[in-house]
Write an enzyme that holds these catalytic residues in place. Sequence first.
Site, PDB file in Angstrom:
ATOM      1  CG  ASP A  57       4.875 -11.777 -38.452  1.00  0.00           C
ATOM      2  OD1 ASP A  57       4.470 -10.626 -38.615  1.00  0.00           O
ATOM      3  OD2 ASP A  57       6.090 -12.079 -38.375  1.00  0.00           O
TER       4      ASP A  57
ATOM      5  CG  ASN B 224      11.997  -6.159 -46.995  1.00  0.00           C
ATOM      6  OD1 ASN B 224      11.813  -6.589 -48.132  1.00  0.00           O
ATOM      7  ND2 ASN B 224      10.990  -5.791 -46.219  1.00  0.00           N
TER       8      ASN B 224
ATOM      9  CG  HIS C 275      12.392  -2.865 -49.823  1.00  0.00           C
ATOM     10  ND1 HIS C 275      11.598  -3.050 -48.721  1.00  0.00           N
ATOM     11  CD2 HIS C 275      13.409  -2.060 -49.429  1.00  0.00           C
ATOM     12  CE1 HIS C 275      12.106  -2.385 -47.689  1.00  0.00           C
ATOM     13  NE2 HIS C 275      13.202  -1.773 -48.093  1.00  0.00           N
TER      14      HIS C 275
ATOM     15  CG  ASP D  12       7.531  -5.752 -52.748  1.00  0.00           C
ATOM     16  OD1 ASP D  12       7.356  -5.658 -51.513  1.00  0.00           O
ATOM     17  OD2 ASP D  12       7.658  -4.763 -53.500  1.00  0.00           O
TER      18      ASP D  12
ATOM     19  CD  GLU E  19       6.485  -8.121 -41.120  1.00  0.00           C
ATOM     20  OE1 GLU E  19       7.161  -8.094 -40.087  1.00  0.00           O
ATOM     21  OE2 GLU E  19       6.186  -7.102 -41.782  1.00  0.00           O
TER      22      GLU E  19
END
Length: 353
Positions: A210, A218, A223, A227, A254
Site C-alpha cells: 500500500d 492526490n 490526480h 496516477d 493504491e
Amino acid sequence: MNQHSYNPIAIINSLVNITSHTEKNVLEKSLLIALNELIPTKNIRLFDVQKTGEKHEISLLAFSANGVVSSSQNEDKPHPVSDELAAAFESISQHGDSVSIANADNSGWQIIYPSFDANNEIFMILVQSCDKPTTQEQKTIHGIFKVYANHVALIEKTQRDKLTGLFNRETLDDEITKILVNADDDLFDINVNDARRHSGKPRNWLAVVDIDHFKSINDDYGHLYGDEVLILTSRLMTSGCMRDDDLVYRYGGEEFVVLIKAVSSIDAMNAFDRLRKIIAEHDFPQVGNVTISIGFVEVLGQQTASNVIGEADGALYYAKHNGRNQTQSYHELVEQGVLVVSEQVASEDVELF
C-alpha cells in the site's frame, strides 16, 4: 513432406478449439495438437521470445515429438540461441515472414514462424522440424499460429490493468488458487519447521503493498500526479523483483499484490523489503519522496485465495498503524502474539491486540 489436401471444416474446428481455452499451458498444447492433426510433422517447438538490447532470448513453452505434445511450464532456463536462429531473427525482423533453414546434415528443414506484439517485436516463435513443406502448408501453419497469437494477446490485454499495465485483480485469485492446489501434501502443514518442510525448495510468498498517504498525494498534487506515482511505483516494483516468474498485480486504488518465490521467510522478508527501499529511495517528479507499507505471508495451507490475502492484509494493517514505510510478516506477528487468528474461522478473521 507430402502435400496435404485441407478440409476447411477441420481447420475451422481446430481454430475453434484453440480459441476456446484461456489457461496458458492448455492453450499452448491445443495449438500443437491442432497442427499435428492437420499437418503431421517430426517435431514442433513453441518458444517465448524476450529481447534484451540487440539480442534475443528464447524459452521453451511447449513441444511435440512423434505426435506426443508436452508442456514446459516448469522450465525457467532460457535456451541458447544458435547462430542460425540469430540470423533468422534478423531476417524475420526485416521481412516479417517465416524463415526456412536447411539442416547441415541434409536431414530436413527447420521452419521458423514468428509472431509479433503490438510494438512489432517478436514475442513468440514456432519452430517446425520437417521435410521441405509446400508453400500452402507453410501458409496454413503460419495462419493458425497468427490466430493463436492474437488470442494470446487478447487474453493478455483483458488480464492487465489499463493504467499500470500490471496483471489485474481478476487474475490474482486464479494464480493463488493454482498455487494452493499444486502445493505438495508434505508442505501443507504451515506449522512444520522450515528445514524439515523445504530443504532449499523455493516457496511461494504473497505481499499486499500500500502506498503511504496516497490520498494526500492526490489532494496536494492532483490526480495526474497521483496516477504517475502509481505507474512509477508499479514499474519500480516490477524491475525490483528477483526472478522472471515473480508477479506484480494492481489490486485496486493504491494497493498492489506481489507474488514471489523464496527459499525461506528471511529471504522473502529481504526481497519484499528491498522493494520497499527501492520506492523510498526514488525521487518522484514533483512529489519527491514516496513510501510503501508491506504485509506478507507464505501461500501454503490456506483454504482460499481470500484467506491468503486476508492474512497478508492483517500484517499490512499492522505496518500502516505502527509507523508505515515498513515490511511485516504475518507469521512473525502471529508468533509474537500481535496478531490473533480466530479459532472458529482459521485464517479468515485476524484481530490486532
